[in-house]
Design an enzyme around this catalytic site. Structure first.
Site, PDB file in Angstrom:
ATOM      1  CG  ASP A 146      -1.957   1.114   1.181  1.00 56.35           C
ATOM      2  OD1 ASP A 146      -2.245   1.616   0.077  1.00 56.35           O
ATOM      3  OD2 ASP A 146      -2.445   1.500   2.261  1.00 56.35           O
ATOM      4  CB  ILE A 147       3.879   2.166  -1.905  1.00 54.45           C
ATOM      5  CG1 ILE A 147       4.622   1.077  -1.126  1.00 54.45           C
ATOM      6  CG2 ILE A 147       4.749   3.415  -2.077  1.00 54.45           C
ATOM      7  CD1 ILE A 147       5.035   1.476   0.270  1.00 54.45           C
ATOM      8  CD  GLU A 148      -2.693   4.949  -0.555  1.00 53.78           C
ATOM      9  OE1 GLU A 148      -3.361   5.965  -0.832  1.00 53.78           O
ATOM     10  OE2 GLU A 148      -3.043   4.112   0.305  1.00 53.78           O
ATOM     11  CG  ASN A 149       1.484  11.604  -2.145  1.00 56.38           C
ATOM     12  OD1 ASN A 149       1.102  12.141  -3.189  1.00 56.38           O
ATOM     13  ND2 ASN A 149       2.016  12.301  -1.143  1.00 56.38           N
TER      14      ASN A 149
END
Length: 545
Positions: A146-149
């Site tokens: 869940d790696i975001e941005n």
């Protein structure tokens, strides 16, 4: 009296004939020729982020049998992209979930910090080894990324990160990826980080975060996940990957705004919103264009104070876009419409308790309003997923009505995998089963295979109900059951010399049927459709042998 004896003998002969012929069919190759022995419905997972770890088991238990995977917040990253284990990781929770048949797949989060996410991707060689070690040493079932941005410039490196995890973890461990919704198919900004096609090829599934259409800091109030936004996001994803690898993420929260813009798109759980609406007597409307509910409430200067996430809500007018039963059901129906793998949700412990009354039914494509709180919901869902029982209409199962002979014939045909067989042109039908009857084909197939006969040469009595003792005799002979010594229940209304006594004893001692309070069995009572579904769940493991 003689007429009664003849009727009883006729009934007994019919049941014996059915059971004997079914036993012959079932014994071929030692297996059941069934259409679908598995009761497994669509896949469902949920993230765990809120609440104390001491409440984790109770959070999951509220969802009943719905969830296959829970994804707690165990994995975090430090400033250089190295793994940090959260204090919430408890071996007892993992053990309990495994005992319930659920997998524990923690998610790796950069907490929306772009620099931390970029460092993790750059540091992936070391980080992969750390993650593999943590998963194996803690008896976890995989990882949800869940790696975001993080900017799209890291797109290929991120795919390589996931591939490395897949290569180093055993195939029994899950590797899944949470991906941003992308209704326009952009390859820019952080939304473009996710190469759907490449990621789906190196992971078990992609969890589509089809929410945050409105976001924290958004100056314009709007839906968290409008239907056009969600559906377009699904449609684009399916141009890049197979539907069976796509999991639809749904929100268990809303976002709120107030008139002085001190709160713009702040998150609120559905549980908290429900309390706010009660406390401040709010009003709700349903926006048809977005298929989302919108709530409004006013806090007066002298009203009771409310604090959310450590911040006190000042007096003023508040607008909240959120999800309710109507909007969630609409989204869940998309799983069946697009043949998706299932659903994910953000996040557990934010939903209303009533969510689980309908969730599995709607995800699996069975929109039975009369099963939402019924005691036999799990068994009905299992029978429906196996393809053995269907509703009496598209929106009703009628669980408490009597099972008819026509329905019983159709069920047996489905269980034995005979659906769709052609009927001999010379086969004699029944006067009371016209060609327009919904079960005519199944009744003729059942008759053709000797599974069930009419009550006379030309009458079938399709709407006549089947009794509890008749089904007990039929199934006990099908399963070749014998009473287990000393374990059969004694029912006051089943005399030892009754024609069905041995069969009821066999079914009872094998844990397949129950009696009623007061020690009765009610052998002549009609078998309900819910009871039939429960019987099918209980006998399914025996049928598979």
């Amino acid at each position: 009296m003689l007429l009664k004896i003849r009727r009883k003998l006729t009934k007994l002969a019919a049941v014996v004939s059915i059971a004997a012929l079914m036993t012959t069919w079932l014994s071929q190759d030692g297996q059941v020729k069934a259409e679908a022995i598995s009761a497994q419905g669509k896949f469902n997972m949920s993230y765990m982020y809120f609440g104390s770890p001491s409440t984790y088991v109770s959070q999951v238990n509220k969802s009943g049998q719905t969830l296959d995977v829970v994804s707690p917040s165990y994995f975090h990253l430090d400033s250089v992209g190295s793994l940090q284990l959260d204090d919430s990781l408890q071996a007892s929770f993992i053990t309990e979930m495994h005992a319930q048949g659920k997998k524990v797949v923690p998610f790796l989060s950069n907490d929306f910090d772009a620099a931390v996410g970029a460092a993790a991707i750059t540091n992936r060689d070391t980080l992969v080894d750390q993650l593999v070690q943590a998963i194996q040493s803690n008896n976890l079932d995989g990882i949800n990324m869940d790696i975001e941005n993080v900017d799209a410039a890291y797109r290929d490196q991120y795919t390589d990160f996931v591939k490395m995890l897949r290569d180093k973890l055993s195939s029994s461990k899950e590797v899944s990826v949470a991906v941003a919704a992308n209704p326009t198919g952009t390859t820019k900004s952080w939304i473009g980080l996710y190469d759907y096609k490449a990621l789906s090829a190196v992971s078990d599934y992609l969890m589509l975060m089809a929410y945050d259409e409105s976001y924290p800091g958004d100056p314009t109030p709007g839906p968290v996940a409008s239907m056009p936004f969600v559906e377009k996001s699904i449609q684009y994803a399916l141009t890049q990957m197979p539907s069976e690898k796509l999991v639809l993420g749904v929100p268990f929260y809303g976002r709120y705004w107030n008139q002085d813009a001190s709160f713009n798109g702040s998150g609120v759980s559905l549980q908290t919103l429900n309390k706010l609406m009660q406390t401040y007597q709010g009003t709700t409307r349903y926006d048809s264009a977005s298929q989302s509910p919108v709530a409004t409430f006013v806090i007066q200067p002298n009203d009771q104070e409310t604090t959310i996430s450590g911040k006190t809500l000042p007096a003023g007018t508040y607008t909240v876009w959120y999800e309710n039963e109507q909007s969630l059901k609409a989204k869940l129906q998309l799983v069946n419409k697009y043949k998706l793998k299932g659903t994910g949700s953000w996040s557990l412990n934010q939903e209303l308790a009533s969510t689980w009354d309908y969730y599995s039914l709607w995800v699996d494509g069975f929109y039975f309003a009369d099963m939402q709180k019924h005691w036999a919901q799990a068994d009905v869902l299992a029978a429906a997923n196996r393809g053995w029982m269907v509703g009496t209409s598209s929106s009703a199962f009628s669980p408490d009505t009597a099972l008819t002979r026509a329905q019983a014939a159709a069920i047996m045909v489905r269980v034995l995998g005979l659906s769709g067989e052609s009927v001999s042109a010379s086969a004699a039908g029944f006067k009371d089963v016209p060609a327009s009857h919904w079960a005519q084909q199944d009744i003729l197939i059942a008759k053709q295979h000797g599974l069930i006969q009419g009550i006379s040469d030309d009458r079938f009595a399709p709407d006549q109900s089947i009794t509890r003792e008749q089904m007990s005799v039929l199934l006990s002979r099908v399963l070749k059951l014998q009473p287990k010594s000393g374990t059969a229940a004694k029912f006051s209304d089943v005399p030892a010399d009754s024609w069905s006594a041995e069969a009821i004893a066999a079914m009872s001692s094998n844990g397949l049927v129950d009696g009623y309070a007061g020690g009765t069995f009610r052998p002549g009572a009609s078998l309900t459709r819910a009871e039939m579904a429960t019987l099918l769940s209980r006998v399914a493991p025996l049928l598979a042998k």
